[in-house]
Design a protein around this motif. Structure first.
Motif, PDB file in Angstrom:
ATOM      1  N   TYR A  57      45.172  72.026  41.119  1.00 42.83           N
ATOM      2  CA  TYR A  57      44.080  71.058  41.010  1.00 42.83           C
ATOM      3  C   TYR A  57      43.455  71.094  39.615  1.00 42.83           C
ATOM      4  CZ  TYR A  57      44.271  70.999  46.112  1.00 42.83           C
ATOM      5  OH  TYR A  57      44.683  70.886  47.423  1.00 42.83           O
ATOM      6  N   ARG A  58      43.238  69.901  39.081  1.00 43.06           N
ATOM      7  CA  ARG A  58      42.454  69.775  37.855  1.00 43.06           C
ATOM      8  C   ARG A  58      41.015  69.450  38.210  1.00 43.06           C
ATOM      9  NH1 ARG A  58      41.755  65.085  33.328  1.00 43.06           N
ATOM     10  NH2 ARG A  58      40.796  64.149  35.164  1.00 43.06           N
ATOM     11  N   ILE A  59      40.081  70.256  37.695  1.00 43.33           N
ATOM     12  CA  ILE A  59      38.649  69.990  37.824  1.00 43.33           C
ATOM     13  C   ILE A  59      38.196  69.437  36.478  1.00 43.33           C
ATOM     14  CG2 ILE A  59      36.370  70.992  38.243  1.00 43.33           C
ATOM     15  CD1 ILE A  59      37.967  73.294  39.713  1.00 43.33           C
ATOM     16  N   ASN A  60      37.582  68.275  36.482  1.00 43.52           N
ATOM     17  CA  ASN A  60      37.256  67.560  35.247  1.00 43.52           C
ATOM     18  C   ASN A  60      35.780  67.175  35.230  1.00 43.52           C
ATOM     19  OD1 ASN A  60      36.898  64.388  34.415  1.00 43.52           O
ATOM     20  ND2 ASN A  60      38.049  65.515  32.867  1.00 43.52           N
ATOM     21  N   THR A  61      35.123  67.452  34.104  1.00 36.87           N
ATOM     22  CA  THR A  61      33.733  67.028  33.908  1.00 36.87           C
ATOM     23  C   THR A  61      33.632  66.281  32.586  1.00 36.87           C
ATOM     24  OG1 THR A  61      32.877  68.954  35.107  1.00 36.87           O
ATOM     25  CG2 THR A  61      31.330  67.756  33.707  1.00 36.87           C
ATOM     26  N   GLU A  88      39.763  60.307  32.396  1.00 37.26           N
ATOM     27  CA  GLU A  88      39.726  59.713  33.742  1.00 37.26           C
ATOM     28  C   GLU A  88      41.003  59.929  34.539  1.00 37.26           C
ATOM     29  OE1 GLU A  88      39.028  58.054  30.944  1.00 37.26           O
ATOM     30  OE2 GLU A  88      37.289  56.725  31.175  1.00 37.26           O
ATOM     31  N   ARG A  89      42.150  59.881  33.875  1.00 37.15           N
ATOM     32  CA  ARG A  89      43.421  60.041  34.586  1.00 37.15           C
ATOM     33  C   ARG A  89      43.755  61.521  34.675  1.00 37.15           C
ATOM     34  NH1 ARG A  89      47.756  56.052  31.956  1.00 37.15           N
ATOM     35  NH2 ARG A  89      48.980  56.808  33.728  1.00 37.15           N
ATOM     36  N   ALA A  90      43.887  62.015  35.883  1.00 36.58           N
ATOM     37  CA  ALA A  90      44.180  63.439  36.059  1.00 36.58           C
ATOM     38  C   ALA A  90      45.566  63.793  35.557  1.00 36.58           C
ATOM     39  CB  ALA A  90      44.038  63.822  37.526  1.00 36.58           C
ATOM     40  N   GLY A  98      41.367  66.331  28.583  1.00 41.06           N
ATOM     41  CA  GLY A  98      42.153  65.117  28.711  1.00 41.06           C
ATOM     42  C   GLY A  98      43.047  65.143  29.927  1.00 41.06           C
ATOM     43  N   SER A  99      43.970  64.211  29.966  1.00 42.44           N
ATOM     44  CA  SER A  99      44.880  64.091  31.101  1.00 42.44           C
ATOM     45  C   SER A  99      45.964  65.156  31.045  1.00 42.44           C
ATOM     46  CB  SER A  99      45.546  62.713  31.107  1.00 42.44           C
ATOM     47  OG  SER A  99      44.597  61.675  31.184  1.00 42.44           O
ATOM     48  N   ALA A 100      46.272  65.753  32.194  1.00 43.98           N
ATOM     49  CA  ALA A 100      47.487  66.540  32.300  1.00 43.98           C
ATOM     50  C   ALA A 100      48.676  65.596  32.164  1.00 43.98           C
ATOM     51  CB  ALA A 100      47.519  67.286  33.631  1.00 43.98           C
ATOM     52  N   TRP A 101      49.814  66.161  31.808  1.00 50.49           N
ATOM     53  CA  TRP A 101      50.970  65.315  31.474  1.00 50.49           C
ATOM     54  C   TRP A 101      52.215  65.820  32.187  1.00 50.49           C
ATOM     55  CZ3 TRP A 101      55.643  66.230  28.922  1.00 50.49           C
ATOM     56  CH2 TRP A 101      56.316  65.096  28.437  1.00 50.49           C
ATOM     57  N   GLN A 102      53.068  64.880  32.585  1.00 52.42           N
ATOM     58  CA  GLN A 102      54.297  65.234  33.286  1.00 52.42           C
ATOM     59  C   GLN A 102      55.481  64.623  32.571  1.00 52.42           C
ATOM     60  OE1 GLN A 102      54.882  63.929  37.529  1.00 52.42           O
ATOM     61  NE2 GLN A 102      54.659  66.129  37.866  1.00 52.42           N
ATOM     62  N   GLY A 103      56.489  65.428  32.334  1.00 48.95           N
ATOM     63  CA  GLY A 103      57.680  64.947  31.651  1.00 48.95           C
ATOM     64  C   GLY A 103      58.437  66.091  31.010  1.00 48.95           C
ATOM     65  N   ASP A 104      59.152  65.782  29.928  1.00 47.53           N
ATOM     66  CA  ASP A 104      59.950  66.767  29.203  1.00 47.53           C
ATOM     67  C   ASP A 104      59.021  67.554  28.280  1.00 47.53           C
ATOM     68  OD1 ASP A 104      61.693  68.231  27.659  1.00 47.53           O
ATOM     69  OD2 ASP A 104      63.063  66.563  27.243  1.00 47.53           O
ATOM     70  N   GLY A 105      58.452  68.627  28.805  1.00 44.97           N
ATOM     71  CA  GLY A 105      57.490  69.409  28.036  1.00 44.97           C
ATOM     72  C   GLY A 105      58.106  70.087  26.836  1.00 44.97           C
TER      73      GLY A 105
END
Length: 240
Positions: free
Chosen positions: A19-23, A173-175, A221-228
């Motif tokens: 889980y990402r907690i964002n403020t 805004e985008r998790a 910022g946003s977490a990212w998914q892909g070719d890290g």
């Protein structure tokens, strides 16, 4: 899910049990920034980054929407800054069985004195298991900054808790996104470059890439998914 309507603090799942907690915070007229913490649910739950001491009530409430806060067993930080560990002792008080963890250098220089309980001092490549999950610690001195810096990867899902790497401005805004984050993070970095630019920076990023992360759990910022791996090497090329 918004867990505090006053601050806009929210918690969203970016992977199974992660889980990402964002403020979001205002930093000037029409300008915003954001702070993220990450909760990993397992037999021994992990919190990476605590947020500043002032954020403790809203971060605690976000965690409590998923698990009892007292169930935390591991509370970690990348390096010694307020947004990394300002609320560390508050969480140690709220979770009596939790143990702080950090690099061996951070334990020696700051956390051993600051924390109300002795920290677990991790060395490069050291691993620990929390149930179904296996974590590996990477000692990354001066990457992106601070001698004591270290980063964490959850090896079973290849989720890389990459701290201040790929920091993006705005509210976050985008998790989780698959869009490019390199250009936005580089645009944010240029005006107030916070990278240490140590001689070994590109080499460390390349070694991190060898572990082929598929999710980058960014602190701002946003977490990212892909070719890290590709993204880490692209960042390294920018810093040469």
């Amino acid at each position: 899910m918004i867990t505090d309507t006053t601050t806009g603090t929210n918690i969203q799942e970016i992977g199974e049990g992660i889980y990402r907690i964002n403020t979001p915070v205002a930093i000037g007229p029409g300008r915003a920034f954001n702070f993220n913490q990450y909760l990993v649910v397992d037999d021994e739950p992990v919190l990476f980054h605590t947020g500043q001491r002032s954020l403790f009530p809203v971060v605690q409430a976000a965690i409590a929407s998923v698990i009892p806060v007292e169930n935390l067993r591991h509370v970690g930080l990348s390096h010694f800054e307020a947004d990394e560990c300002g609320a560390l002792n508050s969480f140690l008080a709220a979770a009596p069985q939790a143990v702080p963890f950090c690099s061996h250098i951070a334990a020696m220089t700051s956390v051993g004195d600051f924390a109300d309980r002795p920290p677990r001092a991790l060395t490069d490549g050291e691993e620990f298991v929390t149930g179904k999950r296996r974590f590996r610690w990477f000692f990354t001195p001066h990457v992106p900054h601070s001698w004591e810096c270290g980063l964490l990867m959850e090896m079973t899902t290849r989720t890389f808790f990459c701290g201040d790497l790929f920091t993006q401005g705005g509210k976050g805004e985008r998790a989780l996104t698959t869009d490019d984050i390199l250009e936005p993070s580089e645009a944010f970095r240029r005006p107030m470059d916070y990278f240490a630019h140590a001689p070994q920076t590109a080499t460390i990023l390349d070694k991190l890439a060898d572990h082929e992360p598929t999710t980058l759990a960014v602190m701002h910022g946003s977490a990212w998914q892909g070719d890290g791996a590709q993204l880490l090497r692209a960042l390294g090329a920018r810093l040469v």
